[in-house]
Each structure stands twice: as C-alpha cells, then as structure tokens.
Design a protein around this motif. Structure first.
Motif, PDB file in Angstrom:
ATOM      1  N   VAL A  87       0.863  -1.176   0.000  1.00 10.74           N
ATOM      2  CA  VAL A  87       0.000   0.000   0.000  1.00 10.74           C
ATOM      3  C   VAL A  87       0.900   1.227   0.000  1.00 10.74           C
ATOM      4  N   HIS A  88       0.683   2.089  -0.967  1.00  2.81           N
ATOM      5  CA  HIS A  88       1.425   3.351  -0.981  1.00  2.81           C
ATOM      6  C   HIS A  88       0.462   4.467  -1.329  1.00  2.81           C
ATOM      7  N   PHE A  89       0.692   5.607  -0.722  1.00  5.88           N
ATOM      8  CA  PHE A  89      -0.184   6.754  -0.894  1.00  5.88           C
ATOM      9  C   PHE A  89       0.526   7.809  -1.717  1.00  5.88           C
ATOM     10  N   GLN A  90      -0.273   8.520  -2.487  1.00  5.28           N
ATOM     11  CA  GLN A  90       0.275   9.575  -3.337  1.00  5.28           C
ATOM     12  C   GLN A  90      -0.639  10.787  -3.202  1.00  5.28           C
ATOM     13  N   LYS A  91      -0.051  11.930  -3.053  1.00  3.82           N
ATOM     14  CA  LYS A  91      -0.857  13.146  -2.917  1.00  3.82           C
ATOM     15  C   LYS A  91      -1.367  13.533  -4.294  1.00  3.82           C
ATOM     16  N   LEU A  92      -2.687  13.754  -4.388  1.00  4.75           N
ATOM     17  CA  LEU A  92      -3.317  14.115  -5.655  1.00  4.75           C
ATOM     18  C   LEU A  92      -3.831  15.544  -5.593  1.00  4.75           C
ATOM     19  N   ASP A  93      -3.902  16.129  -6.747  1.00  8.69           N
ATOM     20  CA  ASP A  93      -4.523  17.453  -6.835  1.00  8.69           C
ATOM     21  C   ASP A  93      -6.015  17.295  -6.626  1.00  8.69           C
TER      22      ASP A  93
END
Length: 102
Positions: A87-93
């Motif tokens: 599980v990895h998180f990515q900051k989205l606009d």
C-alpha cells in the motif's frame, strides 16, 4: 446366563426403548444406520449376503478416506499460500478522478 445379562434382558423387555437411548451399541448403530442420510451406512445394514455387505463397507470406507484426504489437501494448500500487500499513498490534486478496477 450372567446376572448382568438377566438385568439387561429384563430392562429390554419392560422398556422397549428405540433411538439414541437404545440399551446396546449394536441397537444404537442399527438405529443410526437406518435413520441417516448417508446411503452407504443404510446399505450396509439392509444388504443381503456377506459379499454385498463387504462391498458396501469397502465403498463407504473408501469414500470417507477420500473425503479426509481432500480435506487434508485443502487445509495444506490454505496454509502454504503467501499473501503480500503493498500500500502506498500519493498526494493528488483536488479535481482527481478515481476508477475502481474491481
């Protein structure tokens, strides 16, 4: 006749009990085989002739052995499967669109 046998005979004569409260193991097994949904057990009891009875005993025991073997294989395969989850998180606009592939 032994004293214990006389008592059993007297009880059996005075109290004709059927079902799970049968006075002997043989009566209990006969009751179970006649009232169960497993066809092999019933066929063992109602078969005429020793050869037919022996064949039904062999068929029933073979089926039980195969069921136990399949359950053992299923349990063994259940415990040998490894699962890894990343599980990895990515900051989205803000105006992001997410599509679910499931």
């Amino acid at each position: 006749m032994a004293p214990g046998e006389k008592i059993k005979a007297k009880i059996k004569k005075n109290l004709p009990v059927r079902g799970p409260q049968a006075p002997t193991i043989k009566d209990l097994m006969h009751w179970y085989c006649m009232n169960t949904n497993t066809h092999g057990c019933r066929r063992i009891v109602v078969s005429r002739g020793r050869l037919r009875r022996l064949l039904w005993i062999l068929f029933t025991l073979t089926a039980v052995a195969l069921i136990i073997w399949q359950c053992a294989l299923l349990i063994a395969s259940f415990y040998t499967v490894s699962v890894s989850v990343k599980v990895h998180f990515q900051k989205l606009d803000f105006p992001a669109v997410t599509l679910c592939n499931i």
